[in-house]
Design an enzyme around this catalytic site. Structure first.
Site, PDB file in Angstrom:
ATOM      1  N   TYR A   1      31.068   4.792  72.607  1.00  0.00           N
ATOM      2  CA  TYR A   1      31.535   3.580  71.918  1.00  0.00           C
ATOM      3  C   TYR A   1      30.326   2.705  71.611  1.00  0.00           C
ATOM      4  O   TYR A   1      29.483   2.464  72.485  1.00  0.00           O
ATOM      5  CB  TYR A   1      32.534   2.799  72.774  1.00  0.00           C
ATOM      6  CG  TYR A   1      32.999   1.496  72.133  1.00  0.00           C
ATOM      7  CD1 TYR A   1      32.566   0.269  72.622  1.00  0.00           C
ATOM      8  CD2 TYR A   1      33.841   1.496  71.021  1.00  0.00           C
ATOM      9  CE1 TYR A   1      32.971  -0.933  72.036  1.00  0.00           C
ATOM     10  CE2 TYR A   1      34.260   0.299  70.435  1.00  0.00           C
ATOM     11  CZ  TYR A   1      33.819  -0.902  70.947  1.00  0.00           C
ATOM     12  OH  TYR A   1      34.215  -2.084  70.346  1.00  0.00           O
TER      13      TYR A   1
ATOM     14  N   ASP B   1      21.738   3.561  72.214  1.00  0.00           N
ATOM     15  CA  ASP B   1      22.561   2.359  72.343  1.00  0.00           C
ATOM     16  C   ASP B   1      22.499   1.919  73.810  1.00  0.00           C
ATOM     17  O   ASP B   1      23.206   2.463  74.649  1.00  0.00           O
ATOM     18  CB  ASP B   1      24.001   2.663  71.912  1.00  0.00           C
ATOM     19  CG  ASP B   1      24.903   1.457  72.122  1.00  0.00           C
ATOM     20  OD1 ASP B   1      26.065   1.503  71.682  1.00  0.00           O
ATOM     21  OD2 ASP B   1      24.451   0.471  72.739  1.00  0.00           O
TER      22      ASP B   1
ATOM     23  N   LYS C   1      24.700  -7.752  75.530  1.00  0.00           N
ATOM     24  CA  LYS C   1      25.097  -8.109  76.889  1.00  0.00           C
ATOM     25  C   LYS C   1      23.981  -8.826  77.676  1.00  0.00           C
ATOM     26  O   LYS C   1      23.672  -9.996  77.391  1.00  0.00           O
ATOM     27  CB  LYS C   1      25.612  -6.864  77.634  1.00  0.00           C
ATOM     28  CG  LYS C   1      26.861  -6.229  76.952  1.00  0.00           C
ATOM     29  CD  LYS C   1      27.363  -5.009  77.696  1.00  0.00           C
ATOM     30  CE  LYS C   1      28.341  -4.198  76.870  1.00  0.00           C
ATOM     31  NZ  LYS C   1      29.701  -4.776  76.879  1.00  0.00           N
TER      32      LYS C   1
HETATM   33  P1  KE4 Z   1      29.903  -5.900  71.342  1.00  0.00           P
HETATM   34  O1  KE4 Z   1      30.080  -5.861  69.835  1.00  0.00           O
HETATM   35  O2  KE4 Z   1      31.233  -5.910  72.074  1.00  0.00           O
HETATM   36  O3  KE4 Z   1      28.959  -7.009  71.804  1.00  0.00           O
HETATM   37  O4  KE4 Z   1      29.148  -4.549  71.776  1.00  0.00           O
HETATM   38  C1  KE4 Z   1      29.715  -3.331  71.422  1.00  0.00           C
HETATM   39  C2  KE4 Z   1      29.161  -2.265  72.355  1.00  0.00           C
HETATM   40  C3  KE4 Z   1      28.136  -1.450  71.891  1.00  0.00           C
HETATM   41  N1  KE4 Z   1      27.597  -0.488  72.664  1.00  0.00           N
HETATM   42  C4  KE4 Z   1      28.036  -0.298  73.938  1.00  0.00           C
HETATM   43  C5  KE4 Z   1      27.417   0.773  74.763  1.00  0.00           C
HETATM   44  C6  KE4 Z   1      29.070  -1.103  74.465  1.00  0.00           C
HETATM   45  O5  KE4 Z   1      29.497  -0.891  75.736  1.00  0.00           O
HETATM   46  C7  KE4 Z   1      29.646  -2.105  73.668  1.00  0.00           C
HETATM   47  C8  KE4 Z   1      30.782  -2.978  74.143  1.00  0.00           C
HETATM   48  N2  KE4 Z   1      31.330  -2.649  75.431  1.00  0.00           N
HETATM   49  C9  KE4 Z   1      32.708  -3.028  75.623  1.00  0.00           C
HETATM   50  C10 KE4 Z   1      33.247  -2.473  76.937  1.00  0.00           C
HETATM   51  N3  KE4 Z   1      32.656  -1.330  77.425  1.00  0.00           N
HETATM   52  C11 KE4 Z   1      32.865  -4.512  75.577  1.00  0.00           C
HETATM   53  C12 KE4 Z   1      34.200  -5.036  76.045  1.00  0.00           C
HETATM   54  C13 KE4 Z   1      35.139  -5.328  74.902  1.00  0.00           C
HETATM   55  O6  KE4 Z   1      35.169  -4.552  73.922  1.00  0.00           O
HETATM   56  O7  KE4 Z   1      35.862  -6.335  75.032  1.00  0.00           O
END
Ligand code: KE4
Length: 440
Positions: free
Chosen positions: A154, A249, A277
């Protein structure tokens, strides 16, 4: 209101807020996983966070292992980070113009992450923006259209990355979400994580058509799945051979599993890295960057367009800088390793004691316990977990004041605030929760 232990239900105030929210916000939440759909029960609404704790609208105090999905590596409400944001806010929230803070931030980030050293970065506002932009740059730099992601990986919610799992590497991508036209994912290919044979075959068959492979070097969104020995090294060699841009990523792993992220831990340097993050210390910050020759294709220097009103805004820079300065000054990684191992090993021991099938993967201060027997090396393995049982365990733990990520396919995040007493409390709750799960 006196602090009370959590009664397992969100409490009246949280439930009332959820009902109000649901009329105005889909599912009552601004990000789907927060709705607790896969674990049942109502999500508690949070009023405050401090160290390892969340405080709910109903007066409960919860030990938190979500950590805002990763940013709270140093515990919630770290005074140094918060003071930096307050000081920045006093000078104005956002200027839409260049600031010295962005230069200092770029100098610091590029000094800490191997693939950024000698390279360039661009700040954005989320992990999604970072990965979306990195892929566009890779396509612009190579002139190629195809991109590759892992089944179960993801990288945020950009259309080109929302591909149905299991559509297979050989066939064209199929949309993994409504609203994504077939055409948009037609050039997105899938590979099973940790499958060297499939990777070799794809590179052999289509290597010269592929712009980029994007991978979570330690998968975190199928649950925690580390790379098999040599996997990342082989991926690096093959992408170099075929002129494919290798994108790590590290939105989740960056600054968590080592100061330089997974690429430092495994000694594999990608062409581009995406961060989020922790890099923003809890404020909306994403970063992508790496090889100078690739990054110089971005506007206004080159022809690849990418922009953002709040990119590099002073508050995100202040929170990020404060966070990274702490990590530079006093790297917490040895302590995090010890504490995370205590919790992880303790959970496994209590699951075994209760005869509950539980197999775990841990890298540093991130881990997942899969409710299944047998090792988990990829998404198919992870999907073999008993998600019903995980849901019950989640509810039993929440009833005892422990707030875990509400999905089997997420990660437990340990922070520097999770001391021995907190871990002992967690393990005592887990002993009862596993017994309750085993009894059902
Ligand atoms: P954001 O767009 O949510 O800041 O990041 C996306 C993203 C990209 N790459 C990785 C490896 C990620 O884990 C994420 C986002 N992680 C999720 C949960 N594993 C965020 C929680 C959510 O979607 O509310």
């Amino acid at each position: 209101m006196a602090e009370q232990t959590y009664d397992g239900r969100a409490g009246d105030r949280s439930r009332q807020l959820l009902a109000r929210a649901s009329r105005l916000i889909p599912g009552g939440v601004n990000s789907p996983v927060r709705a607790f759909a896969s674990v049942g029960g109502d999500p508690p609404f949070i009023t405050k966070a401090q160290g390892a704790y969340l405080y709910t609208e109903d007066g409960a105090k919860l030990i938190d292992y979500v950590g805002s999905w990763g940013p709270a590596l140093l515990g919630h409400n770290n005074p140094e980070i918060v003071e930096a944001v307050i000081a920045a806010a006093r000078n104005g929230l956002s200027f839409g113009a260049a600031t010295s803070g962005e230069v200092e931030f770029a100098e610091l980030v590029t000094s800490m992450v191997p693939s950024l050293r000698g390279g360039m970065i661009r700040m954005v506002n989320s992990g999604t923006e970072a990965t979306m932009s990195a892929l566009r740059v890779a396509r612009g730099f190579t002139g190629r259209a195809k991109i590759v992601k892992m089944d179960g990986g993801y990288h945020g919610h950009a259309d080109i990355l929302l591909v149905a799992a299991g559509s297979g590497a050989a066939t064209l991508g199929i949309p993994g979400s409504a609203g994504v036209p077939d055409s948009v994912v037609a050039d997105t290919l899938l590979l099973p994580f940790n499958d060297l044979e499939a990777l070799e075959a794809m590179c052999k068959a289509q290597g010269d058509e592929i712009a980029a492979i994007i991978v979570e070097p330690i998968a975190g969104n199928m649950g925690c799945v580390p790379p098999d020995d040599g996997y990342l090294q082989r991926m690096r060699a093959l992408t170099e051979k075929h002129g494919i841009v290798l994108i790590f990523d590290e939105v989740m792993t960056g600054f968590r599993v080592a100061k330089g992220g997974a690429q430092e831990r495994y000694g594999v340097t990608p062409d581009l890295t995406c961060l989020g993050k922790i890099v923003g210390g809890g404020m909306p910050v994403g970063v992508y960057g790496g090889r100078r020759d690739i990054m110089e294709t971005i506007a206004p220097v080159g022809p690849v367009y990418q922009a953002g009103t709040l990119s590099g805004n002073p508050l995100g820079v202040a929170a990020g800088m404060a966070t990274l300065r702490i990590l530079e000054r006093d790297p917490p990684y040895e302590a995090l390793e010890v504490q995370a191992a205590k919790l992880f090993d303790g959970l496994a021991a209590r699951a075994a004691q209760a005869k509950v099938a539980f197999t775990g993967n841990r890298v540093g201060a991130m881990f997942t316990g899969f409710f299944r027997d047998g090792e988990v090396h990829n998404y198919d393995d992870a999907k073999g977990s008993d998600t019903e049982r995980f849901g019950r365990f989640h509810r039993e733990m929440l009833a005892r004041g422990i707030y875990l990520a509400p999905s089997q396919f997420e990660v437990t995040f340990v922070s520097t605030a999770h001391d021995d007493a907190i871990i002992e409390t967690t393990l005592a709750a887990a002993e009862e929760a596993f017994a309750a799960v085993a009894a059902n």
